[in-house]
Design a protein around this motif. Sequence first.
Motif, mmCIF file in Angstrom:
data_model
loop_
_atom_site.group_PDB
_atom_site.id
_atom_site.type_symbol
_atom_site.label_atom_id
_atom_site.label_comp_id
_atom_site.label_asym_id
_atom_site.label_seq_id
_atom_site.Cartn_x
_atom_site.Cartn_y
_atom_site.Cartn_z
ATOM 1 N N MET A 247 0.882 -0.697 -0.507
ATOM 2 C CA MET A 247 -0.062 -0.286 0.196
ATOM 3 C C MET A 247 0.838 1.324 -0.241
ATOM 4 O O MET A 247 1.560 1.451 0.642
ATOM 5 C CB MET A 247 -0.684 0.096 1.358
ATOM 6 C CG MET A 247 -1.894 1.376 1.326
ATOM 7 S SD MET A 247 -2.779 1.027 3.101
ATOM 8 C CE MET A 247 -3.211 -0.720 3.239
ATOM 9 N N SER A 248 0.989 1.980 -1.180
ATOM 10 C CA SER A 248 2.195 2.963 -1.191
ATOM 11 C C SER A 248 1.299 4.579 -1.537
ATOM 12 O O SER A 248 1.385 5.081 -1.768
ATOM 13 C CB SER A 248 2.686 2.667 -2.147
ATOM 14 O OG SER A 248 2.119 2.594 -3.130
ATOM 15 N N TYR A 249 0.729 4.782 -0.663
ATOM 16 C CA TYR A 249 -0.817 5.674 -0.790
ATOM 17 C C TYR A 249 -1.016 6.650 0.708
ATOM 18 O O TYR A 249 -1.155 5.637 1.560
ATOM 19 C CB TYR A 249 -1.858 5.569 -1.410
ATOM 20 C CG TYR A 249 -1.398 5.203 -2.912
ATOM 21 C CD1 TYR A 249 -1.966 5.606 -3.597
ATOM 22 C CD2 TYR A 249 -2.055 4.001 -3.572
ATOM 23 C CE1 TYR A 249 -1.360 5.238 -5.341
ATOM 24 C CE2 TYR A 249 -2.136 2.836 -4.477
ATOM 25 C CZ TYR A 249 -1.928 4.066 -5.971
ATOM 26 O OH TYR A 249 -1.682 3.523 -7.119
ATOM 27 N N ASN A 250 -1.327 7.874 0.415
ATOM 28 C CA ASN A 250 -2.072 8.226 2.172
ATOM 29 C C ASN A 250 -3.328 8.629 1.736
ATOM 30 O O ASN A 250 -3.383 8.168 0.688
ATOM 31 C CB ASN A 250 -0.742 9.278 1.809
ATOM 32 C CG ASN A 250 -0.847 9.899 3.400
ATOM 33 O OD1 ASN A 250 -1.092 10.085 4.303
ATOM 34 N ND2 ASN A 250 0.924 10.883 3.539
ATOM 35 N N PHE B 96 -2.155 5.167 10.099
ATOM 36 C CA PHE B 96 -2.832 5.051 9.697
ATOM 37 C C PHE B 96 -3.103 5.289 8.946
ATOM 38 O O PHE B 96 -4.434 4.842 8.513
ATOM 39 C CB PHE B 96 -2.268 7.325 10.287
ATOM 40 C CG PHE B 96 -3.496 7.721 9.205
ATOM 41 C CD1 PHE B 96 -4.392 8.252 10.127
ATOM 42 C CD2 PHE B 96 -3.465 9.026 8.486
ATOM 43 C CE1 PHE B 96 -5.431 9.432 9.769
ATOM 44 C CE2 PHE B 96 -4.238 9.626 7.692
ATOM 45 C CZ PHE B 96 -5.781 9.731 8.600
ATOM 46 N N THR B 97 -2.415 5.355 7.749
ATOM 47 C CA THR B 97 -3.048 5.093 6.286
ATOM 48 C C THR B 97 -3.471 3.356 6.104
ATOM 49 O O THR B 97 -4.588 3.360 5.568
ATOM 50 C CB THR B 97 -1.540 5.011 5.613
ATOM 51 O OG1 THR B 97 -0.794 6.469 5.455
ATOM 52 C CG2 THR B 97 -2.660 4.677 3.749
ATOM 53 N N GLU B 98 -2.952 2.565 6.975
ATOM 54 C CA GLU B 98 -3.315 1.400 6.663
ATOM 55 C C GLU B 98 -4.666 1.083 7.070
ATOM 56 O O GLU B 98 -5.760 0.244 6.867
ATOM 57 C CB GLU B 98 -2.380 -0.012 7.323
ATOM 58 C CG GLU B 98 -1.515 0.291 7.240
ATOM 59 C CD GLU B 98 0.190 -0.658 8.017
ATOM 60 O OE1 GLU B 98 0.884 -1.404 6.914
ATOM 61 O OE2 GLU B 98 0.275 -0.508 9.162
ATOM 62 N N ALA B 99 -4.794 1.945 8.692
ATOM 63 C CA ALA B 99 -6.249 1.736 8.957
ATOM 64 C C ALA B 99 -7.445 2.474 8.240
ATOM 65 O O ALA B 99 -8.659 2.368 8.515
ATOM 66 C CB ALA B 99 -6.197 2.515 11.003
#
Length: 285
Positions: free
Chosen positions: A1-4, A82-85
């Motif tokens: 996952m390479s997104y914010n 945070f991004t993963e959540a």
Amino acid sequence: MSYNISELDKEKLKENIRIEDEIGKSVKLRKAGINLIGLCPFHADKSPSMYVSHKNNTYKCYACGAGGDVIDFVMREHGLSFTEACHQLAKDYNIEISRIELSPEEKARQTVRESMSIAIAAAQSQFAENLQNTQEAITYLKEKRGLSDEMIKRYHAGYAPNENKLTVEFVKKGYKFDLLESASLTNTYTDEERGTSYQADFFKHRITFPFFNNSSKILGFTGRHLAPTDRIPKFKNSRDTALFTKGNNLFGLHQAKKEIARTSKAFFVEGQFDVIAFAQFGFQN
């Protein structure tokens, strides 16, 4: 996952997800005035001390201080960034969010965490295999500790031999020593008498048990030495890492959470073998 995640999407998630629905998946909540209350999953909560506010869509534990919005709760409970959540919540509640490319620094941190998880999972597989091939360790668990095969499997017991198996064999497989060290699987020690340093496995001649987060990912280990001395501690836990913090992880909570939610009760005991003994005699909460 390479997104914010953008601020707009962050607010979108908070506005469209009722926090009591998310917390209620793992914590049994009951009414307490205008709020809901339940056992806090982030510390040894013996009586309900976590309040969930439907009005503010927040939670707060007045015992350990944990608190925040639904994103914060999922981060803490599952050990996610945070991004993963945010992506996990968006998936669970079918909410569409945009994607913003992560910075190089964020990508690097994420890559390290993911690599650590892979190494730790591989170490658990190795520990489990070692146990099956080490009669001394099996005898200790079954005869001295009286554990059944079911409990050995339920708590994922393993064995770290009195040799540098990970330091040597995992490095040969392509794992970098620095990565293994950052995951607290290996360590660099100092020989004070000789004034030199050397690399070795972090857990040696120990029965191992993993710590899980609520997503069933292994974060770290605890190990019981089979021949402790004044210089060798009986128990040893993984160092604090990017994935594992001892003060934030309760051994056995992963296995007990369903029964705790069903009964609204939790027993807190001193050691890992006490947890397993309680479970073996029917107290799985």
